[in-house]
Scaffold this active site. Structure first.
Site, PDB file in Angstrom:
ATOM      1  N   ASP A 198      -2.161  10.629  -2.219  1.00 54.21           N
ATOM      2  CA  ASP A 198      -2.469   9.629  -3.232  1.00 54.21           C
ATOM      3  C   ASP A 198      -2.849  10.263  -4.564  1.00 54.21           C
ATOM      4  OD1 ASP A 198      -2.802   6.630  -1.967  1.00 54.21           O
ATOM      5  OD2 ASP A 198      -3.057   8.214  -0.484  1.00 54.21           O
ATOM      6  N   LYS A 250      -5.028   9.602   2.945  1.00 52.67           N
ATOM      7  CA  LYS A 250      -5.711   8.688   3.850  1.00 52.67           C
ATOM      8  C   LYS A 250      -6.771   9.410   4.679  1.00 52.67           C
ATOM      9  CE  LYS A 250      -5.303   5.142   3.970  1.00 52.67           C
ATOM     10  NZ  LYS A 250      -6.125   4.143   3.253  1.00 52.67           N
ATOM     11  N   ARG A 301       0.850  -1.183   0.000  1.00 54.24           N
ATOM     12  CA  ARG A 301       0.000   0.000   0.000  1.00 54.24           C
ATOM     13  C   ARG A 301       0.886   1.234   0.000  1.00 54.24           C
ATOM     14  NH1 ARG A 301       2.386   2.013   3.745  1.00 54.24           N
ATOM     15  NH2 ARG A 301       0.760   3.579   3.947  1.00 54.24           N
ATOM     16  N   GLY A 302       0.251   2.378  -0.211  1.00 54.15           N
ATOM     17  CA  GLY A 302       1.002   3.597  -0.438  1.00 54.15           C
ATOM     18  C   GLY A 302       1.105   3.829  -1.928  1.00 54.15           C
ATOM     19  N   ALA A 303       0.728   5.018  -2.379  1.00 56.92           N
ATOM     20  CA  ALA A 303       0.590   5.266  -3.816  1.00 56.92           C
ATOM     21  C   ALA A 303       1.835   4.906  -4.637  1.00 56.92           C
ATOM     22  CB  ALA A 303       0.191   6.724  -4.049  1.00 56.92           C
TER      23      ALA A 303
END
Length: 344
Positions: free
Chosen positions: A234, A245, A44-46
């Site tokens: 993001d 988030k 996860r994490g853009a």
């Protein structure tokens, strides 16, 4: 530690759903497995999602066993499958488009040429992200005062990127420069990326971190304990609105009320000039059980209705500056983002 690595024609991902209690890498051998890992937030994490998807395209090409005539149609299916995994993080679409453009350049070569070309592009996306993040950290140093306390939300560190981090890239640069006193990390409900990942990551590096519940941030600010807020992103739209988030919007309002600078850290791959404002950003809504449960344990009535958006949008008016790999963008955002990124 490595968020991911490529070895022996397989992608190895650090399973972030098991952190901080277990450091485990999962071996992915098909693009379907990569798509599932993105959906379930093993990665996860853009920026990390984009890099993983790029390697997913490589796996798709590697595993193809049909005829040459059908290959492009098949690879387009791989592209669309990976693209559909998470709708908000624009880095996913940016990375897949780069992979598709590379395929168009090499598709008339041999099977080996196609595979080699796609793997080279995936490596380039991965390595470029690390360098972009280091530049973000360098530019971010300009806004960090001496002996600073930084508050951050979610996880925008090594674990969310190919390496070094965006918001935590600024933290790392400040720490290395001797300018950092400590970090406050929001726990970041419902999946606790701040508690599980940011706290873990900073402790591993010996950086002073204090964990707080999300609803404590305003009180901590009121005590005069926070010098600036730095978060990741993001997606950043053409007018400077930012999707990040869930909980980021509330944090920005609190910072504004307390006169605390609020910065967003993001590479150029997170800038989406195709969207005029944050109203146009698709917001992912996730499984209600993420709110009803912590891990496998119910914390609410199982039949209660749940609204679970994974992200919110912070309007540009609450943002002091956007720290990018090309410098810090300040208001007016529409004009200055276009100056810096209009050629993308």
């Amino acid at each position: 530690m490595d968020t991911m690595y490529w070895r022996d024609n397989s992608l190895y991902l650090l399973d972030q759903t098991r952190l901080p209690f277990e450091v485990t890498y999962v071996k992915l051998e098909t693009y379907e497995q990569v798509a599932e890992a993105i959906k379930t937030m093993k990665v996860r994490g853009a920026p990390a999602i984009g890099a993983a998807a790029a390697y997913g395209m490589v796996l798709g090409a590697l595993k193809y066993s049909g005829g040459a005539r059908e290959f492009e149609q098949y690879l387009r299916k791989v592209y669309e499958t990976l693209k559909s995994t998470r709708p908000t993080a624009v880095n996913l679409f940016w990375a897949l488009e780069r992979m598709w453009m590379r395929f168009q350049k090499v598709k008339n070569g041999t099977t080996e040429d196609v595979f080699t070309g796609l793997l080279a592009e995936a490596y380039a996306i991965f390595n470029e992200d690390v360098e972009l993040n280091k530049r973000i950290g360098k530019y971010g140093l300009d806004v960090v005062p001496d002996n600073a306390t930084i508050l951050t939300h979610c996880n925008a560190g090594t674990l969310a990127t190919a390496g070094y981090g965006t918001a935590l890239g600024v933290v790392r640069a400040a720490y290395d420069a001797g300018k950092l006193k400590r970090v406050f990390a929001d726990e970041t409900r419902p999946l606790l990326q701040g508690a599980r990942l940011t706290a873990f990551e900073l402790l591993e590096e010996g950086i002073d971190v204090t964990l707080i519940c999300d609803n404590m941030a305003g009180y901590v600010m009121s005590l005069g304990l926070v010098d600036l807020v730095v978060v990741g992103a993001d997606r950043v739209t053409a007018n400077g609105d930012v999707a990040n988030k869930i909980g980021t919007y509330s944090l920005a309002i609190l910072a504004k009320e307390h006169g605390i600078p609020f910065y967003v850290a993001a590479p150029y791959s997170t800038i989406d000039l195709n969207l005029t404002s944050g109203h146009d950003i698709p917001i992912e809504e996730r499984n209600p059980d993420e709110v009803r449960k912590i891990g496998d344990r119910l914390i609410a009535p199982p039949q209660v209705k749940v609204f679970n958006p994974a992200f919110d949008v912070t309007p540009a008016k609450y943002i002091t500056g956007i720290i990018t790999d090309r410098g810090i963008v300040r208001p007016p955002y529409r004009e200055n983002i276009k100056k810096l990124f209009g050629g993308e």
